[in-house]
Scaffold this active site. Structure first.
Site, PDB file in Angstrom:
ATOM      1  N   THR A 166       0.858  -1.180   0.000  1.00 58.24           N
ATOM      2  CA  THR A 166       0.000   0.000   0.000  1.00 58.24           C
ATOM      3  C   THR A 166       0.896   1.232   0.000  1.00 58.24           C
ATOM      4  O   THR A 166       2.094   1.118  -0.248  1.00 58.24           O
ATOM      5  CB  THR A 166      -0.947  -0.008   1.213  1.00 58.24           C
ATOM      6  OG1 THR A 166      -0.160  -0.110   2.402  1.00 58.24           O
ATOM      7  CG2 THR A 166      -1.940  -1.162   1.143  1.00 58.24           C
ATOM      8  N   VAL A 200       0.807   4.438   2.378  1.00 59.34           N
ATOM      9  CA  VAL A 200       1.259   5.087   3.603  1.00 59.34           C
ATOM     10  C   VAL A 200       2.186   4.149   4.382  1.00 59.34           C
ATOM     11  O   VAL A 200       3.197   4.590   4.949  1.00 59.34           O
ATOM     12  CB  VAL A 200       0.059   5.516   4.487  1.00 59.34           C
ATOM     13  CG1 VAL A 200       0.525   6.090   5.814  1.00 59.34           C
ATOM     14  CG2 VAL A 200      -0.823   6.513   3.740  1.00 59.34           C
ATOM     15  N   CYS A 201       1.872   2.872   4.385  1.00 61.44           N
ATOM     16  CA  CYS A 201       2.599   1.893   5.202  1.00 61.44           C
ATOM     17  C   CYS A 201       4.115   1.886   4.978  1.00 61.44           C
ATOM     18  O   CYS A 201       4.867   1.916   5.953  1.00 61.44           O
ATOM     19  CB  CYS A 201       2.031   0.499   4.997  1.00 61.44           C
ATOM     20  SG  CYS A 201       0.273   0.366   5.401  1.00 61.44           S
ATOM     21  N   PRO A 202       4.599   1.860   3.739  1.00 59.70           N
ATOM     22  CA  PRO A 202       6.060   1.812   3.589  1.00 59.70           C
ATOM     23  C   PRO A 202       6.756   3.081   4.074  1.00 59.70           C
ATOM     24  O   PRO A 202       7.915   3.023   4.490  1.00 59.70           O
ATOM     25  CB  PRO A 202       6.271   1.589   2.092  1.00 59.70           C
ATOM     26  CG  PRO A 202       5.011   2.026   1.436  1.00 59.70           C
ATOM     27  CD  PRO A 202       3.918   1.760   2.446  1.00 59.70           C
ATOM     28  N   ILE A 235       7.172   2.331   7.802  1.00 65.66           N
ATOM     29  CA  ILE A 235       8.130   1.246   8.028  1.00 65.66           C
ATOM     30  C   ILE A 235       9.546   1.753   7.789  1.00 65.66           C
ATOM     31  O   ILE A 235      10.457   1.492   8.587  1.00 65.66           O
ATOM     32  CB  ILE A 235       7.784   0.041   7.138  1.00 65.66           C
ATOM     33  CG1 ILE A 235       6.421  -0.531   7.550  1.00 65.66           C
ATOM     34  CG2 ILE A 235       8.872  -1.023   7.224  1.00 65.66           C
ATOM     35  CD1 ILE A 235       5.826  -1.514   6.555  1.00 65.66           C
TER      36      ILE A 235
END
Length: 180
Positions: A50, A52-54, A57
């Site tokens: 997806t 926003v997630c990276p 992270i």
């Protein structure tokens, strides 16, 4: 949502810890940080592959040494499988060099025990936990699915908790704590 002062649930989950063939996976448990007498920060994201997630992270990975300096085990987690985590790491430039485990909660049992599953899709909200070495939740923060979190704020709160002192609003490491 499981909150402050509660015991973090017991778990044993497969995690992606490496891109090296034959060393990709490792089973991680809640006991790993307790036996090492470490704090634990576990942050959850909704889905791999997806947008926003990276960013989150990668931001946590940029600060991995800051967590290590605070004797804190850092774990990222979602309800995707370890194979999806591995594929994502292999195919996303910002995730190839991760230095912390990506926990796979494919049964969704840990996310369910924590009470952090979104109602319709049954994916995890963006939730961050700080757990002390005794396994007690000392801080929890939840964001809407569309909003990324602030890693510096997680570190600030971790610093404050580790002082075991009263810390005023906007306190930062090195500043005076409150005396009673």
């Amino acid at each position: 949502m499981l909150g402050l002062g509660k015991k973090f649930p017991e778990f044993k989950k497969t995690s992606v810890v490496s891109l090296e063939k034959g060393s990709e996976f490792y089973d991680i448990t809640n006991q790993d940080h307790i036996e090492g007498e470490k704090w634990m920060v576990m942050f959850w994201w909704p889905k791999d592959f997806t947008f926003v997630c990276p960013t989150e992270i990668a931001a946590f990975n940029d600060k991995v040494e800051d967590f290590a300096d605070r004797d804190t085990m850092l774990i990222g987690a979602s309800t995707d499988s370890e194979f999806v985590h591995l594929a994502w790491r292999q195919n996303h430039a910002d995730l190839k060099g991760l230095q912390f485990p990506m926990l796979a909660d494919t049964s969704k049992s840990l996310a369910e025990d924590l009470g952090i599953l979104e109602e319709n899709e049954k994916i995890a909200y963006r939730v961050t936990y700080i757990i002390d070495p005794q396994g007690i939740i000392r801080w929890v923060s939840a964001n809407d699915l569309s909003v990324g979190r602030n890693v510096d704020e997680v570190l600030r709160v971790l610093d404050a908790l580790q002082t075991d002192e009263l810390c005023p609003c906007n306190w930062k490491a090195g500043e005076e704590t409150l005396t009673v």
